[in-house]
Design a protein around this motif. Structure first.
Motif, mmCIF file in Angstrom:
data_model
loop_
_atom_site.group_PDB
_atom_site.id
_atom_site.type_symbol
_atom_site.label_atom_id
_atom_site.label_comp_id
_atom_site.label_asym_id
_atom_site.label_seq_id
_atom_site.Cartn_x
_atom_site.Cartn_y
_atom_site.Cartn_z
ATOM 1 N N VAL A 88 0.839 -1.203 0.000
ATOM 2 C CA VAL A 88 0.000 0.000 0.000
ATOM 3 C C VAL A 88 0.871 1.249 0.000
ATOM 4 C CG1 VAL A 88 -1.633 1.338 1.374
ATOM 5 C CG2 VAL A 88 -1.992 -1.108 1.084
ATOM 6 N N ALA A 89 1.918 1.254 0.827
ATOM 7 C CA ALA A 89 2.797 2.425 0.909
ATOM 8 C C ALA A 89 3.515 2.670 -0.412
ATOM 9 C CB ALA A 89 3.806 2.241 2.040
ATOM 10 N N ALA A 90 3.961 1.599 -1.065
ATOM 11 C CA ALA A 90 4.653 1.751 -2.346
ATOM 12 C C ALA A 90 3.720 2.330 -3.405
ATOM 13 C CB ALA A 90 5.208 0.408 -2.799
ATOM 14 N N HIS A 91 2.496 1.842 -3.452
ATOM 15 C CA HIS A 91 1.531 2.367 -4.422
ATOM 16 C C HIS A 91 1.193 3.822 -4.118
ATOM 17 C CE1 HIS A 91 0.281 -1.017 -7.035
ATOM 18 N NE2 HIS A 91 0.696 -1.774 -6.032
ATOM 19 N N THR A 92 1.115 4.169 -2.829
ATOM 20 C CA THR A 92 0.799 5.546 -2.458
ATOM 21 C C THR A 92 1.923 6.491 -2.866
ATOM 22 O OG1 THR A 92 -0.519 4.744 -0.584
ATOM 23 C CG2 THR A 92 0.156 7.053 -0.536
ATOM 24 N N ALA A 93 3.174 6.105 -2.595
ATOM 25 C CA ALA A 93 4.304 6.929 -3.015
ATOM 26 C C ALA A 93 4.303 7.106 -4.529
ATOM 27 C CB ALA A 93 5.611 6.294 -2.546
ATOM 28 N N HIS A 94 4.032 6.032 -5.252
ATOM 29 C CA HIS A 94 3.991 6.100 -6.724
ATOM 30 C C HIS A 94 2.889 7.040 -7.182
ATOM 31 C CE1 HIS A 94 4.434 4.680 -10.856
ATOM 32 N NE2 HIS A 94 3.116 4.549 -10.902
ATOM 33 N N ALA A 95 1.717 6.939 -6.561
ATOM 34 C CA ALA A 95 0.586 7.771 -6.971
ATOM 35 C C ALA A 95 0.855 9.254 -6.741
ATOM 36 C CB ALA A 95 -0.675 7.346 -6.221
ATOM 37 N N LEU A 96 1.626 9.579 -5.705
ATOM 38 C CA LEU A 96 1.928 10.974 -5.389
ATOM 39 C C LEU A 96 3.205 11.469 -6.057
ATOM 40 C CD1 LEU A 96 1.049 11.195 -1.578
ATOM 41 C CD2 LEU A 96 -0.410 11.651 -3.553
ATOM 42 N N PRO A 124 9.467 9.545 -3.827
ATOM 43 C CA PRO A 124 10.421 8.430 -3.790
ATOM 44 C C PRO A 124 9.810 7.202 -3.124
ATOM 45 C CG PRO A 124 11.471 10.476 -3.092
ATOM 46 C CD PRO A 124 10.000 10.761 -3.180
ATOM 47 N N GLY A 125 10.082 6.041 -3.695
ATOM 48 C CA GLY A 125 9.579 4.790 -3.146
ATOM 49 C C GLY A 125 10.345 3.626 -3.738
ATOM 50 N N PRO A 126 10.084 2.434 -3.257
ATOM 51 C CA PRO A 126 10.828 1.273 -3.754
ATOM 52 C C PRO A 126 10.507 0.915 -5.191
ATOM 53 C CG PRO A 126 9.081 0.594 -2.266
ATOM 54 C CD PRO A 126 9.162 2.085 -2.176
ATOM 55 N N GLY A 127 9.298 1.267 -5.642
ATOM 56 C CA GLY A 127 8.815 0.828 -6.946
ATOM 57 C C GLY A 127 7.847 -0.324 -6.779
ATOM 58 N N ILE A 128 6.808 -0.372 -7.598
ATOM 59 C CA ILE A 128 5.767 -1.391 -7.455
ATOM 60 C C ILE A 128 6.327 -2.791 -7.678
ATOM 61 C CG2 ILE A 128 3.508 -2.151 -8.247
ATOM 62 C CD1 ILE A 128 3.637 0.648 -6.861
ATOM 63 N N ASP A 129 7.102 -2.978 -8.729
ATOM 64 C CA ASP A 129 7.670 -4.298 -8.991
ATOM 65 C C ASP A 129 8.631 -4.705 -7.869
ATOM 66 O OD1 ASP A 129 6.266 -4.531 -11.344
ATOM 67 O OD2 ASP A 129 7.932 -3.878 -12.619
ATOM 68 N N ALA A 130 9.394 -3.750 -7.365
ATOM 69 C CA ALA A 130 10.361 -4.057 -6.307
ATOM 70 C C ALA A 130 9.664 -4.531 -5.045
ATOM 71 C CB ALA A 130 11.217 -2.833 -6.008
ATOM 72 N N ASP A 154 15.194 -4.442 -8.384
ATOM 73 C CA ASP A 154 15.077 -3.037 -8.807
ATOM 74 C C ASP A 154 14.474 -2.169 -7.702
ATOM 75 O OD1 ASP A 154 15.470 -0.898 -10.520
ATOM 76 O OD2 ASP A 154 13.518 -1.129 -11.491
ATOM 77 N N PHE A 155 14.991 -2.341 -6.496
ATOM 78 C CA PHE A 155 14.533 -1.553 -5.337
ATOM 79 C C PHE A 155 15.167 -0.169 -5.428
ATOM 80 C CE2 PHE A 155 13.733 -0.312 -1.019
ATOM 81 C CZ PHE A 155 12.685 -1.112 -0.582
ATOM 82 N N ARG A 156 14.350 0.890 -5.379
ATOM 83 C CA ARG A 156 14.848 2.246 -5.647
ATOM 84 C C ARG A 156 15.072 3.063 -4.376
ATOM 85 N NH1 ARG A 156 17.535 1.994 -9.362
ATOM 86 N NH2 ARG A 156 17.535 4.270 -9.518
ATOM 87 N N TYR A 157 14.051 3.275 -3.569
ATOM 88 C CA TYR A 157 14.167 4.072 -2.344
ATOM 89 C C TYR A 157 13.425 3.359 -1.221
ATOM 90 C CZ TYR A 157 15.616 8.152 -5.151
ATOM 91 O OH TYR A 157 16.272 9.002 -6.004
ATOM 92 N N GLY A 158 14.066 3.203 -0.074
ATOM 93 C CA GLY A 158 13.371 2.625 1.065
ATOM 94 C C GLY A 158 14.316 1.890 1.996
ATOM 95 N N MET A 159 13.752 1.373 3.066
ATOM 96 C CA MET A 159 14.485 0.584 4.044
ATOM 97 C C MET A 159 14.180 -0.885 3.803
ATOM 98 S SD MET A 159 15.820 3.108 5.631
ATOM 99 C CE MET A 159 16.657 2.239 6.966
ATOM 100 N N THR A 160 15.171 -1.741 3.999
ATOM 101 C CA THR A 160 14.939 -3.178 3.865
ATOM 102 C C THR A 160 15.553 -3.934 5.029
ATOM 103 O OG1 THR A 160 16.945 -3.657 2.576
ATOM 104 C CG2 THR A 160 14.963 -3.015 1.346
ATOM 105 N N HIS A 161 14.983 -5.102 5.249
ATOM 106 C CA HIS A 161 15.454 -6.028 6.280
ATOM 107 C C HIS A 161 15.683 -7.360 5.568
ATOM 108 C CE1 HIS A 161 15.691 -7.990 10.223
ATOM 109 N NE2 HIS A 161 14.832 -8.894 9.787
ATOM 110 N N ALA A 162 16.936 -7.637 5.249
ATOM 111 C CA ALA A 162 17.280 -8.842 4.502
ATOM 112 C C ALA A 162 17.733 -9.933 5.459
ATOM 113 C CB ALA A 162 18.384 -8.543 3.497
ATOM 114 N N GLU A 163 17.220 -11.137 5.250
ATOM 115 C CA GLU A 163 17.603 -12.283 6.070
ATOM 116 C C GLU A 163 18.432 -13.238 5.226
ATOM 117 O OE1 GLU A 163 14.099 -13.912 7.872
ATOM 118 O OE2 GLU A 163 13.447 -11.960 8.629
ATOM 119 N N LEU A 164 19.530 -13.724 5.816
ATOM 120 C CA LEU A 164 20.467 -14.575 5.080
ATOM 121 C C LEU A 164 20.946 -15.716 5.958
ATOM 122 C CD1 LEU A 164 21.519 -11.293 4.698
ATOM 123 C CD2 LEU A 164 22.575 -12.392 2.728
ATOM 124 N N LYS A 165 21.354 -16.803 5.298
ATOM 125 C CA LYS A 165 22.082 -17.884 5.950
ATOM 126 C C LYS A 165 23.537 -17.816 5.486
ATOM 127 C CE LYS A 165 19.481 -20.721 8.554
ATOM 128 N NZ LYS A 165 19.386 -22.141 8.208
#
Length: 418
Positions: A87-95, A98-104, A261-272
Motif C-alpha cells: 500500500v505504501a509503495a503504491h501511495t508513493a507512486h501515486a503521489l 520516492p519509493g521502492p517501486g511497485i515491482d520491487a 530493482d529496489f529504488r528508495y526505502g528501508m529493507t530487512h534482509a535475512e540470510l544464511k
C-alpha cells in the motif's frame, strides 16, 4: 512549522512496545502525519496529525493521501508494517514521491516471485518450488532433498515456517503453512513454498536504499527454536561486527536489491551463512521487526526511524558516527505450554548490570498458545548489553532467568476452537 513546510506520511504503526521508538526517532527528523485504522492514541505525541482510514484498502489510502496533499505538502511516504508495504509503495507512486517501486515491493512481499527473480539474476538461492496441495509438496520435497523448509508465500516473522524431514512431516507442514497464509493478504493466500534447508548461522541486515544504491546499517544474529518451527527467540547486534565489512556479504546484498530493482526505502534482509557463501532467505521491504532497529540504535548510534525519513524524502541518510563498541541483544520469553496468564514478574532495569529494558507483552487473563496453534506467542522481553557478544549473552542470560510467569494450563474445547 507551517502547513506549507510539509509532512512525511506514515502508514500504520504497529504495537507500542515494538514500534514506539521508531515513531519517536522519525518524529525527531521531520514532521509526520499518520494514517491509521483507528483513532490515534499513544501516537499523538509524535505526529502533526492523523487520518482514520482502512490502511489495507489501497484505493482508500491513495484517495486520503491525495486529499491530505491538497491541504499540505506530502514530501514522503513510509511504513514499517509488513502488511502495508505494498500500500505504501503504491501511495508513493501515486503521489510521485520516492519509493521502492511497485515491482520491487512485489519482489519483497511475494516470496515465490522473489525466489524467481533472484535466481534468474544469479543471486545465491535455495532450491525451491511453489505447490498447491499436499501431494505436490511431497513430490517437491523429494526432488529437492530432505530436510526441507515449508513456508507461506507472503508472511513475515517466520510465521508458519516449518522444517520437515520426511513425507508425513511435509504434509503437516504444508497444511500449517497454507492455513496460516489465510491471515495475510488475499493475493498470497493458499499454497506454500517448499525450499532446500540451508545449514549455517542466520543473520539479518537492515539497510537503506537511495536511488538504487544499497547501504548496510547493522547486522543482527538470530536465535531460533521450537523445532520444527522457526520461532525467533532473540537477536543480537554487535556495533563492531566484522560482517559489516565482508565484501562477499555486501556484494550479495547489493546484487539482490539490484535484481528486484529496489529504488528508495528501508529493507530487512535475512540470510544464511552457508558453506557456499551467504544465501538470501528473504528481503523485507521495511525495517526489521522484533526490536532489531532498536538494538541497532543502541549498538551503533544510528537512528533507524530518522534514516527511514531521510530515505522517504529521497535524500542520503544522515548517520551519526558510532561511539564505543557495544553489543546489544533481545530475548523473548515463551510459555512452556498453552496457558492463561495470571501474572508476569520482570527483572529490574539496571544498565550497570547490562539490563536496558524489561517489558511484559501480556496481561492477566490473556490466552497463549504455542505453534502451530499460534506463532510469536511471547509474554515478555528483555534487552541486554555488553562490550562484546559474550558479555551481552551473559547479561541476557541473567535477566531472562529472573522473568517469572504464573499461569494456568489452557484447556480448549470444541466450542472454544480447540
Amino acid at each position: 512549522m507551517t502547513a506549507a513546510e510539509g509532512v512525511v506520511l506514515v502508514i500504520g504503526c504497529g504495537m507500542q512496545p515494538y514500534r514506539e521508538y521508531l515513531l519517536a526517532s522519525a518524529a525527531g527528523r521531520h514532521p509526520l502525519w499518520m494514517f491509521n485504522a483507528a483513532e490515534l492514541s499513544w501516537q499523538r505525541g509524535y505526529v502533526r496529525g492523523g487520518t482514520v482510514v482502512d490502511v489495507l484498502d489501497r484505493d482508500a489510502v491513495i484517495a486520503a493521501a491525495r486529499e491530505l496533499a491538497e491541504q499540505r505538502p506530502v514530501l514522503g511516504v513510509l511504513t514499517w508494517d509488513e502488511a502495508l508495504i505494498t500500500v505504501a509503495a503504491h501511495t508513493a507512486h501515486a503521489l510521485g514521491l520516492p519509493g521502492p517501486g511497485i515491482d520491487a515491493i512485489e519482489g519483497c512481499r511475494d516470496k515465490y516471485h522473489s525466489r524467481e527473480v533472484l535466481t534468474a539474476a544469479g543471486v545465491a538461492q535455495p532450491k525451491f518450488e511453489f505447490v498447491r496441495d499436499e501431494a505436490h509438496a511431497v513430490a517437491a520435497a523429494e526432488r529437492i532433498g530432505y530436510p526441507v523448509v515449508v513456508k507461506p508465500r507472503g508472511l513475515g516473522a517466520s510465521i508458519g515456517v516449518v522444517r520437515a524431514a520426511d513425507a508425513a512431516a511435509v504434509r503437516d507442514a504444508f497444511n500449517a503453512a497454507e492455513a496460516v497464509s489465510l491471515i495475510g493478504a488475499v493475493a498470497y493466500q493458499g499454497g506454500a513454498l517448499v525450499e532446500e534447508y540451508l545449514d549455517g548461522p542466520e543473520i539479518s541486515v537492515d539497510g537503506a536504499v537511495v536511488d538504487g544504491r544499497y547501504r548496510a546499517l547493522f547486522v543482527a544474529h538470530k536465535t531460533v527454536g521450537m523445532d520444527p518451527y522457526f520461532e525467533e527467540l532473540g537477536h543480537a547486534v554487535d556495533g563492531g561486527d566484522d560482517l559489516l565489512g565482508d565484501r562477499e556479504l555486501l556484494d550479495t546484498l547489493a546484487a539482490a536489491h539490484t535484481a528486484i530493482d529496489f529504488r528508495y526505502g528501508m529493507t530487512h534482509a535475512e540470510l544464511k551463512l552457508t558453506a557456499r557463501g551467504p544465501v538470501i532467505v528473504e528481503i523485507n521491504g521495511r525495517l526489521g521487526g522484533d526490536l532489531i532497529p532498536l538494538l541497532g540504535r543502541y549498538a551503533t548510534g544510528i537512528e533507524p526511524g530518522a534514516v527511514a525519513v531521510d530515505v522517504a524524502l529521497g535524500v542520503e541518510p544522515w548517520i551519526r558516527p558510532a561511539g564505543a563498541r557495544r553489543c546489544v541483544g533481545v530475548r523473548f520469553a515463551y510459555p512452556p505450554e498453552d496457558c492463561v496468564v495470571d501474572s508476569v514478574t520482570l527483572p529490574a532495569v539496571d544498565p550497570a548490570r547490562g539490563v536496558l529494558a524489561a517489558v511484559a507483552l501480556v496481561k492477566p487473563g490473556d490466552r497463549m498458545q504455542l505453534p502451530p496453534a499460534e506463532f510469536i506467542s511471547r509474554y515478555a522481553y528483555v534487552i541486554g548489553e555488553g562490550s562484546d557478544p559474550r558479555q551481552c549473552a551473559a547479561a541476557l542470560d541473567a535477566a531472562q532467568a529472573q522473568i517469572r510467569l504464573t499461569a494456568r494450563a489452557l484447556t480448549l474445547t470444541a466450542a472454544s476452537g480447540g
